[in-house]
Design an enzyme around this catalytic site. Structure first.
Site, PDB file in Angstrom:
ATOM      1  N   GLU A 283     -33.281  67.031 -19.879  1.00 51.60           N
ATOM      2  CA  GLU A 283     -33.434  68.461 -19.493  1.00 51.60           C
ATOM      3  C   GLU A 283     -34.207  68.684 -18.429  1.00 51.60           C
ATOM      4  O   GLU A 283     -34.181  69.121 -17.180  1.00 51.60           O
ATOM      5  CB  GLU A 283     -33.454  69.432 -20.514  1.00 51.60           C
ATOM      6  CG  GLU A 283     -32.499  69.703 -21.356  1.00 51.60           C
ATOM      7  CD  GLU A 283     -31.957  68.521 -22.569  1.00 51.60           C
ATOM      8  OE1 GLU A 283     -32.900  67.826 -22.660  1.00 51.60           O
ATOM      9  OE2 GLU A 283     -30.895  68.487 -22.754  1.00 51.60           O
TER      10      GLU A 283
ATOM     11  N   HIS B 227     -27.821  74.515 -32.083  1.00 49.04           N
ATOM     12  CA  HIS B 227     -26.880  74.804 -31.016  1.00 49.04           C
ATOM     13  C   HIS B 227     -26.691  76.407 -30.996  1.00 49.04           C
ATOM     14  O   HIS B 227     -25.864  76.579 -30.242  1.00 49.04           O
ATOM     15  CB  HIS B 227     -25.544  74.105 -31.347  1.00 49.04           C
ATOM     16  CG  HIS B 227     -25.788  72.515 -31.454  1.00 49.04           C
ATOM     17  ND1 HIS B 227     -25.518  71.848 -32.505  1.00 49.04           N
ATOM     18  CD2 HIS B 227     -26.020  71.457 -30.188  1.00 49.04           C
ATOM     19  CE1 HIS B 227     -25.825  70.437 -32.257  1.00 49.04           C
ATOM     20  NE2 HIS B 227     -26.025  70.309 -30.895  1.00 49.04           N
TER      21      HIS B 227
END
Length: 396
Positions: free
Chosen positions: A15, A82
């Site tokens: 990321e 998640h």
């Protein structure tokens, strides 16, 4: 085939690298949209976002800009890695970056169109349960634009203002449908933009009408709901318009429980929202009636002391909170014997009694009737809106 191989391309699953590449492309005049698969993963790039992207325009005195758009998705999904919603951290760590939380993909598209024409970096958090809902495809999906920092009034109502965004917005709408059956009318507002937040102060107008407030989201307590409440109290000055304390409803302070039903037990559900709103309005009625207790008790004691002594009927001793609709409920002990032939009491069907004149008694004004383990006096104060003491009680 239409735009060439370089229009969309893969990156390494890092990321920080994805965000760094996006900043570099934006500095060179391109309009990149960086994809971060899940909102939870944005934490791996938080330092670069905070130190480099959020501050660039400020620390270069407006000489440089990087209009990077970061697209991610979050809120409701199975699994503790998640299904996070760390909005409070993003709000406080990423000042200088727009933070948008559309409730569905139509709203998201309107935000993207607006952002692509501006110079402000932004994060757009698409809600996962929005992917599963059916929407009508706009014919001008690439053309329409939505203003940033403006709320969306989803439903008008009179009893309470409910603010939410993203995944919980749909749950609020479902809870409002059930509450409507109980004559509780919710006004629902989608704030849809956390940074900037309600730049026109439209929420204030809603609270001015309903006098009650509930904020619902999936962040932990003290997160985005606290941010929203702070804005409303300190910038929109809603406190003086509230008839009861403002409330928040958030996720439990732990990672989302794993499993298909993990969200239900870890984050606000339709049941949670329904109960919170119902209890907010009910407690307000209880608090109001409690404030009238000394007045009612004095009147009742005065009237009751004039009744003749009757075996089995104990004198009124205490006022106990109890609200049924718009009624105040005063308790006395249930008599062991049937009472009759007492001046001012008219026997009626079902073992109850009307207190008042036997001739022309108004059963809607003042009623003494049997309940579970007690005799209840119910006074409908709606009949005397200008005076909290119902006129029939004065007559007695």
């Amino acid at each position: 085939e239409k735009y060439g191989e370089e229009r969309i391309f893969d990156t390494g699953i890092r990321e920080a690298t994805i965000v760094g590449q996006g900043i570099g492309l934006a500095l060179r005049g391109l309009r990149p949209i960086a994809e971060i698969q899940y909102l939870d993963y944005l934490l791996y790039a938080i330092q670069i976002l905070s130190d480099d992207l959020a501050t660039l325009h400020y620390r270069t005195r407006g000489k440089q800009k990087a209009p990077l758009i970061i697209r991610t998705r979050g809120h409701r999904l199975e699994g503790m890695w998640h299904a996070g919603s760390p909005m409070g951290g993003m709000i406080n760590l990423l000042k200088g970056i727009f933070l948008l939380v559309p409730r569905n993909m139509t709203i998201a598209a309107g935000f993207y169109n607006t952002l692509l024409e501006g110079d402000q970096p932004a994060i757009v958090v698409e809600c996962l349960n929005g992917y599963r809902s059916k929407e009508k495809m706009p014919s001008n999906v690439g053309d329409y634009r939505l203003p940033i920092g403006k709320i969306d009034l989803i439903k008008k109502g009179e009893d309470i203002t409910v603010i939410s965004y993203g995944a919980t917005l749909k749950l609020v709408e479902e809870a409002a449908k059930e509450l409507k059956k109980l004559e509780i009318d919710c006004e629902i507002i989608d704030c849809q933009s956390l940074i900037p937040f309600d730049i026109n102060h439209e929420i204030k107008l809603s609270v001015l009408k309903t006098n009650r407030l509930l904020i619902v989201d999936e962040d932990f307590s003290g997160g985005a709901t606290a941010f929203i409440l702070d804005k409303l109290i300190n910038q929109q000055f809603i406190y003086d318009y509230l008839d009861s304390k403002p409330s928040t409803l958030t996720a439990k302070d732990h990672r989302t429980a794993y499993g298909t039903d993990g969200d239900y037990f870890s984050k606000p559900s339709i049941d949670d929202i329904f109960n919170k709103i119902y209890e907010t309005l009910r407690k307000e009625k209880v608090d109001y009636m409690t404030s009238l207790e000394p007045l009612y008790e004095e009147i009742f004691q005065s009237w009751y002391s004039e009744l003749p002594e009757v075996e089995g009927l104990e004198r009124f001793t205490k006022v106990i909170d109890g609200v049924d609709g718009n009624q105040i409920t005063l308790y006395i002990h249930k008599p062991e014997k049937q009472i009759s032939n007492i001046p001012g009491i008219l026997h009626i069907h079902g073992g109850g009694y009307i207190i008042g004149s036997p001739e022309g008694s108004d059963t809607q004004n003042l009623l003494l009737s049997y309940e579970i383990g007690a005799v209840i006096i119910s006074v409908d104060y709606r009949l005397a809106p200008e005076n909290p003491i119902p006129a029939p009680l004065d007559d007695c």
